[in-house]
Design a protein around this motif. Structure first.
Motif, PDB file in Angstrom:
ATOM      1  N   GLY A 183       0.850  -1.187   0.000  1.00 52.79           N
ATOM      2  CA  GLY A 183       0.000   0.000   0.000  1.00 52.79           C
ATOM      3  C   GLY A 183       0.883   1.234   0.000  1.00 52.79           C
ATOM      4  N   PHE A 184       0.273   2.420  -0.104  1.00 53.36           N
ATOM      5  CA  PHE A 184       0.946   3.678   0.225  1.00 53.36           C
ATOM      6  C   PHE A 184       1.915   4.221  -0.812  1.00 53.36           C
ATOM      7  CE2 PHE A 184       4.347   5.523   3.305  1.00 53.36           C
ATOM      8  CZ  PHE A 184       3.731   6.764   3.393  1.00 53.36           C
ATOM      9  N   ILE A 185       2.500   3.327  -1.659  1.00 56.24           N
ATOM     10  CA  ILE A 185       3.573   3.827  -2.527  1.00 56.24           C
ATOM     11  C   ILE A 185       3.249   3.654  -4.009  1.00 56.24           C
ATOM     12  CG2 ILE A 185       5.378   3.520  -0.808  1.00 56.24           C
ATOM     13  CD1 ILE A 185       6.165   0.909  -2.070  1.00 56.24           C
ATOM     14  N   ARG A 198       0.216  10.031   4.272  1.00 53.00           N
ATOM     15  CA  ARG A 198       0.145   9.135   5.425  1.00 53.00           C
ATOM     16  C   ARG A 198      -1.217   8.445   5.461  1.00 53.00           C
ATOM     17  NH1 ARG A 198       3.929   9.067   9.426  1.00 53.00           N
ATOM     18  NH2 ARG A 198       2.984   7.020   9.658  1.00 53.00           N
ATOM     19  N   GLY A 199      -1.205   7.183   5.776  1.00 52.00           N
ATOM     20  CA  GLY A 199      -2.451   6.417   5.785  1.00 52.00           C
ATOM     21  C   GLY A 199      -2.933   6.056   4.389  1.00 52.00           C
ATOM     22  N   GLY A 200      -2.066   6.269   3.390  1.00 50.76           N
ATOM     23  CA  GLY A 200      -2.478   6.133   1.991  1.00 50.76           C
ATOM     24  C   GLY A 200      -2.741   4.716   1.494  1.00 50.76           C
ATOM     25  N   SER A 201      -2.460   3.703   2.309  1.00 47.49           N
ATOM     26  CA  SER A 201      -2.733   2.330   1.854  1.00 47.49           C
ATOM     27  C   SER A 201      -4.209   2.108   1.579  1.00 47.49           C
ATOM     28  CB  SER A 201      -2.298   1.318   2.911  1.00 47.49           C
ATOM     29  OG  SER A 201      -0.951   1.495   3.205  1.00 47.49           O
ATOM     30  N   ASP A 202      -5.059   2.841   2.273  1.00 47.83           N
ATOM     31  CA  ASP A 202      -6.495   2.721   1.998  1.00 47.83           C
ATOM     32  C   ASP A 202      -6.770   3.066   0.540  1.00 47.83           C
ATOM     33  OD1 ASP A 202      -6.975   2.178   4.636  1.00 47.83           O
ATOM     34  OD2 ASP A 202      -7.626   4.212   5.150  1.00 47.83           O
TER      35      ASP A 202
END
Ligand code: ASP
Ligand code: MG
Length: 462
Positions: A183-185, A198-202
């Motif tokens: 996630g996230f990247i 931040r919290g971007g995996s959602d």
């Protein structure tokens, strides 16, 4: 196909990863794609390590190395797995050494640095699934089609991602493979690593679900879904069964901390439902986020508050009826790159709010040429997310409650998205305001009218 996303606390150690495997095993026939965050607080630890390298010139990956190697041991994974992640840990060390030498940490380097958290967690989790006999493979987001712009720290996924992600992932799931994706990247066009905030995996999870037209995106958290209020403030906060994408976005933005505010965007486009579930309590039904609610519901879905807000009152020093005042005021905010949250206006005055993190000295100087400016810190935004068709009822009840508990409301606005009614109170008064509102809207049996209500609320305060 479904997407299952597990956040940092859900993959914090070997025990949690075993637990995740149990949850996933039960849904294997639905062809899941897994999206994982970094283990526990790894992202924070990476940022701290970068800070040490930058300010003290110290290079230390010990804490991060220890957590991941210990997890590999605890999961009884074979030596190959450890060998597989050592190069990543080395690369991380080298990067930190670089930062300590040049004593510089650009946004781009920071994104590269925090990417190691997710890249490590997916490799360990995929190895564990394989050990259990479930064919799994770890993927860095860019290997399954995630392309972003180069706005480091808060990158936006590009249009290409919508085509590339299903092209890569659907054939994999069709062969019965379990893809375990970071996630996230993402990566921008030149190949530099970016992060989605931040919290971007959602967002990674909802993006995959939307692009692949999955049946649903499941977001596994450590709470029973979206709650009617912050459980730290309101003991009997309950999970909300269903909310709309708009409501979920507003809730996230105004402090509900359940989903990343951006995560709803791909689903709004495609209508893919999101299910928020508790990995510590999988039996609990969780919250379903969908495009429209069919059934009749209570007027209010949830109440949130966000602290550390600054209220700015701007009164024009010019005549009434002067045009261009609003434009000039907002131009000043734009010049100082200040993002405004709530706004209320009259002909000659504007009240608005900002997060307290900003320094407003220059803005005040600027605006003082056209207006009288009054800045007050220490405020909180209390937000009621509810049914817009019942806004008069909600407002009437909310104000009555504030009056009963003696909390003056300092500014009001009804969000353009129409599902949110927000008002400003003092920071110190926010918790009791949320409690009292929760009591009124969700325990209406306990709170009839007038004196009885005042009594009930003051009892709830004690
Ligand atoms: N690991 C990242 C963070 O802590 C992304 C995420 O958890 O969603 O912000
Ligand atoms: Mg995290």
């Amino acid at each position: 196909m479904i997407v299952m996303k597990f956040g940092g606390s859900s993959v914090a150690d070997a025990e949690r990863i075993r637990h995740v495997a149990e949850i996933v095993k039960n849904q294997l026939e639905r062809k899941p794609v897994l999206v994982l965050s970094a283990m526990g607080d790894t992202t924070d630890h990476l940022l701290e390590a970068a800070d040490e390298a930058l300010t003290d010139g110290v290079v230390s990956v010990d804490r991060i190395k220890e957590l991941h190697l210990k997890t590999i041991r605890d999961l009884k994974l074979n030596a190959e797995v450890q060998k597989g992640i050592l190069p990543l840990l080395d690369e991380l060390s080298q990067l930190l050494a670089g930062i300590s030498l040049i004593r510089e940490l650009t946004k781009r380097t920071k994104d590269y640095l925090v990417s190691f958290g997710e890249r490590l967690s997916v490799r360990i989790a995929a190895a564990y699934f394989n050990m259990l006999g479930i064919k799994a493979q770890a993927f860095d987001a860019w290997d399954v089609g995630f392309v972003s712009d180069s706005n480091y720290g808060f990158a936006e996924l590009t249009k290409e991602s919508w085509d590339r992600i299903p092209q890569k992932l659907i054939p994999l799931t069709e062969t019965g493979l379990l893809p375990v994706v970071t996630g996230f990247i993402a990566r921008e066009a030149n190949g530099n690593i970016t992060t989605l905030g931040r919290g971007g995996s959602d967002l990674s999870a909802t993006m995959i679900a939307a692009a692949c037209k999955a049946e649903e995106a499941q977001v596994w958290k450590d709470v029973d879904g979206i709650l009617t209020a912050d459980p730290r403030l309101v003991k009997d906060a309950k999970p909300v069964g269903t909310v709309t994408y708009e409501e979920a976005t507003e809730l996230a933005y105004f402090g509900a901390q359940v989903l990343h505010p951006r995560a709803m965007q791909p689903c709004i486009k495609t209508g893919i439902p999101v299910l928020v579930k508790n990995s510590y309590n999988p039996q609990s039904p969780g919250t379903r986020i969908i495009s429209t609610l069919e059934k009749k519901h209570l007027p209010v879905r949830a109440i949130t508050s966000r602290k550390n807000v600054t209220l700015v009152d701007i009164v024009s020093t010019r005549m009434l009826g002067q045009y261009g005042f609003l434009e000039e005021v907002f131009a000043a905010f734009a010049r100082h790159k200040l993002s405004v949250d709530m706004v209320a206006t009259s002909e000659v005055s504007i009240s608005l709010t900002l997060d307290a993190v900003h320094d407003l000295t220059d803005l005040k100087k600027d605006l003082s040429q056209i207006a009288k400016v009054d800045i007050r810190a220490g405020k909180a935004i209390v937000t009621i997310i509810g049914d817009v068709r019942r806004s008069s009822e909600i407002l009437a009840r909310a104000f009555r409650t504030c009056q009963l508990i003696g909390v003056p409301v300092q500014m009001v606005s009804q969000g353009a998205s129409k599902v949110n009614i927000s008002f400003i109170v003092n920071d110190t008064e926010a918790p009791e305001t949320v409690k009292a509102l929760h009591m009124d809207f969700f325990d209406s049996l306990k709170l009839p009218t007038g004196r009885q209500a005042a009594g009930a609320i003051s009892r709830s305060k004690s």
